[in-house]
Design a protein around this motif. Structure first.
Motif, short mmCIF file in Angstrom:
data_model
loop_
_atom_site.label_atom_id
_atom_site.label_comp_id
_atom_site.label_asym_id
_atom_site.label_seq_id
_atom_site.Cartn_x
_atom_site.Cartn_y
_atom_site.Cartn_z
N UNK A 196 -2.45 15.37 30.94
CA UNK A 196 -2.38 14.17 30.33
C UNK A 196 -3.82 13.81 30.35
N UNK A 197 -3.94 12.83 29.38
CA UNK A 197 -5.34 12.33 29.04
C UNK A 197 -5.35 10.89 29.08
N UNK A 198 -6.27 10.15 29.67
CA UNK A 198 -6.24 8.82 29.78
C UNK A 198 -6.03 8.07 28.65
N UNK A 199 -6.74 8.45 27.46
CA UNK A 199 -6.80 7.60 26.11
C UNK A 199 -5.54 7.70 25.43
N UNK A 200 -4.40 8.51 25.90
CA UNK A 200 -3.04 8.76 25.35
C UNK A 200 -2.32 7.63 25.78
N UNK A 201 -2.73 6.86 26.72
CA UNK A 201 -1.98 5.59 27.35
C UNK A 201 -2.22 4.33 26.54
N UNK A 260 7.00 19.92 37.80
CA UNK A 260 6.12 20.00 36.76
C UNK A 260 6.42 20.00 35.34
N UNK A 261 7.21 21.27 35.32
CA UNK A 261 7.39 21.37 33.98
C UNK A 261 8.55 20.43 33.28
N UNK A 262 9.33 19.63 34.15
CA UNK A 262 10.29 18.57 33.60
C UNK A 262 9.52 17.55 32.97
N UNK A 263 8.42 17.12 34.06
CA UNK A 263 7.58 15.93 33.52
C UNK A 263 6.79 16.07 32.50
N UNK A 264 6.04 17.46 32.45
CA UNK A 264 5.43 17.96 31.26
C UNK A 264 6.09 17.89 30.06
N UNK A 265 7.29 18.52 29.82
CA UNK A 265 8.11 18.50 28.60
C UNK A 265 8.49 16.90 28.26
N UNK A 266 9.07 16.02 28.97
CA UNK A 266 9.42 14.83 28.78
C UNK A 266 8.31 13.91 28.09
N UNK A 267 6.94 14.18 28.85
CA UNK A 267 6.05 13.08 28.68
C UNK A 267 4.82 13.45 27.83
N UNK A 268 4.48 15.07 27.89
CA UNK A 268 3.04 15.26 27.35
C UNK A 268 2.99 15.04 25.74
N UNK A 282 -3.78 12.37 37.93
CA UNK A 282 -3.79 13.54 39.07
C UNK A 282 -2.63 14.68 38.84
N UNK A 283 -1.55 14.37 38.23
CA UNK A 283 -0.58 15.24 37.85
C UNK A 283 -1.19 16.69 37.46
N UNK A 284 -0.93 17.83 37.88
CA UNK A 284 0.38 17.93 38.85
C UNK A 284 -0.08 18.14 40.20
N UNK A 285 -1.09 17.55 40.71
CA UNK A 285 -1.74 17.81 42.19
C UNK A 285 -0.59 17.76 43.04
N UNK A 286 -0.52 18.62 43.99
CA UNK A 286 0.45 18.47 45.08
C UNK A 286 0.22 17.35 46.11
N UNK A 287 -1.26 17.01 46.30
CA UNK A 287 -1.30 16.11 47.33
C UNK A 287 -1.23 14.68 46.85
N UNK A 288 -0.66 14.25 45.55
CA UNK A 288 -0.69 12.98 45.24
C UNK A 288 0.76 12.74 44.51
#
Ligand code: ATP
Ligand code: MG
Length: 415
Positions: free
Chosen positions: A215-220, A339-347, A372-378
């Protein structure tokens, strides 16, 4: 020996007292990196019985401007001699503190050191450590401190990451606001005026990269509520046990329940709220119902599974006592990886400006999770709940078809 009066702030103290031989510290601007480096050098120098200690900045000019003036003052009461030409201080025990620049690699070679500080390591060439300084510590088994503000995922990030699971190494991270002397208004101002990514790198010592994420910040887009449309709610539930503390005393990083409240107008989403927190089961049920009632949402999707099953009786109780009945549906992973599901729904939606958010206090957390997505630490609870909206809106639509079918059949059966 004279008295030295050093007061580290809590994070500096934690780093200073750690027993690790090699310490890698990522810290925000003005957090107190140079202060920590300076006193560590003086104290390690006083402790040493044989070899000298060394401070390295990216350039000799920086070593002078960042460190020379202040360290002369700080070490004043334990100084035997000063060499302006060599940029060195001889301490009362005969040990020297040397200041050097990584831009003059030849000056770094040869001699063994008891302790080396690499300040602003993110802007040094990695060869400074790997080829030149590491060998100078080897024979005396000297220690080192790498410290700096992140510059994306470069060699500093690598060494910081590796330090997490290498014997003798330890990684640390702290924010600008961990320095109690820093003006919080100044930080707040920076937060308002800088991009989220920049702010997080500079003040929160975040290693996220500036590109290459999903995701890119300026998309928001932040905007106003559209007049048309109808609200749906999606819930990503978290466990309900109360928040504890880990063995080290640090706060345990636990998932939060997130409740996304979205107005859907055609293919546009207006995100009015994403409530998030750790609540007990009864409070979770009550917050879900309240979120739906506030916007007259008719459907709430909750992630299918044991948590949903646990909430349902409480939610039914809440609905009964409030006299409000809301259609609760299940949303699912549908066999897809998160990861896939979130990417599909939002990207795609975000990239094409189909998602607008209300300006609210959860925005910062939301953008941080996206970046941060899709970092497993966050954490990704907020964006996960938003991704589920995809299925709730579909469910809402499917339900109205079912209802039509039902009425149609009724007509035929003569009701
Ligand atoms: N423990 C402390 N006690 C008193 N003052 C401190 C302490 N830690 C930091 N400071 C002060 O806070 C300010 C910022 O500290 P410092 O310069 O060490 O931060 P930094 O992280 O190196 O900053 P920069 O990102 O600008 O390099 C300085 O004025 C420093 O003297
Ligand atoms: Mg500094």
């Amino acid at each position: 020996m004279s008295e030295l009066n050093v007061k580290f702030h809590a994070k500096q103290l934690e780093i200073f007292t750690s027993k690790a031989r090699f310490k890698v510290v990522a810290a925000g601007r003005r957090g107190g990196k140079t202060f920590l480096s300076m006193w560590t050098l003086i104290l390690k120098g006083l402790e040493s019985t044989d070899k000298d200690v060394l401070y390295v900045a990216p350039t000799l000019g920086m070593a002078k401007s960042i460190m020379w003036g202040t360290i002369k003052d700080a070490a004043h009461s334990v100084t035997l001699a000063i060499s302006e030409s060599e940029l060195s201080i001889t301490l009362v025990n005969g040990i020297k503190i040397h200041l050097k620049g990584a831009d003059k690699p030849d000056s770094l070679r040869g001699v063994g050191y008891r302790y080396i500080v690499l300040d602003e390591y993110a802007t040094m060439k990695p060869a400074t450590w790997e080829m030149i300084l590491r060998p100078t510590l080897a024979d005396v088994k000297g220690d080192a401190l790498f410290i700096g503000t992140p510059e994306g995922k470069n060699h500093f990030h690598n060494i910081w990451q590796d330090a997490h699971d290498t014997d003798d190494w330890e990684a640390f991270q702290f924010n600008s606001t961990d320095n109690p002397l820093i003006d919080s208004e100044e930080i707040e101002h920076a937060k308002q005026t800088m991009s989220t990514q920049n702010f997080r790198q500079e003040f929160e010592a975040s290693f996220q990269t500036f590109s290459g994420g999903i995701f890119e910040e300026d998309w928001v887009k932040v905007g106003e509520e559209p007049a048309q449309g109808s609200y749906v709610v999606a819930v990503d539930p978290a466990g309900f046990e109360s928040v504890g503390r880990g063995a080290t005393g640090s706060k345990l990083k636990l998932d939060e329940t997130a409740i996304a409240v979205v107005k859907i107008t055609g293919d546009e989403w207006y995100v009015r709220d994403i409530y998030h927190g750790r609540w007990n089961i009864k409070e979770t049920a009550s917050r879900i119902l309240q979120a739906a009632m506030d916007v007259h949402a008719t459907t709430v999707g909750i992630e299918k599974g044991s948590l949903k099953n646990a909430i349902m009786p409480y939610l039914e109780d809440e609905m009964r006592s409030k006299g409000r009945w809301i259609n609760i549906t299940s949303v699912t992973h549908g066999g897809k990886k998160k990861t896939e599901r979130i990417t599909w729904a939002l990207q795609g939606r975000l990239e094409h400006g189909k998602i607008t958010i209300r300006e609210a206090d959860w925005n910062y957390e939301f953008v941080s999770q996206l970046m941060d997505f899709p970092s497993p630490q966050t954490h990704d609870d907020l964006i996960d709940s938003l991704a589920f909206i995809d299925q709730v809106s579909v469910a809402d639509f499917a339900q109205s078809i079912e209802l039509d079918d039902y009425e149609y059949l009724d007509e035929h059966s003569g009701y």
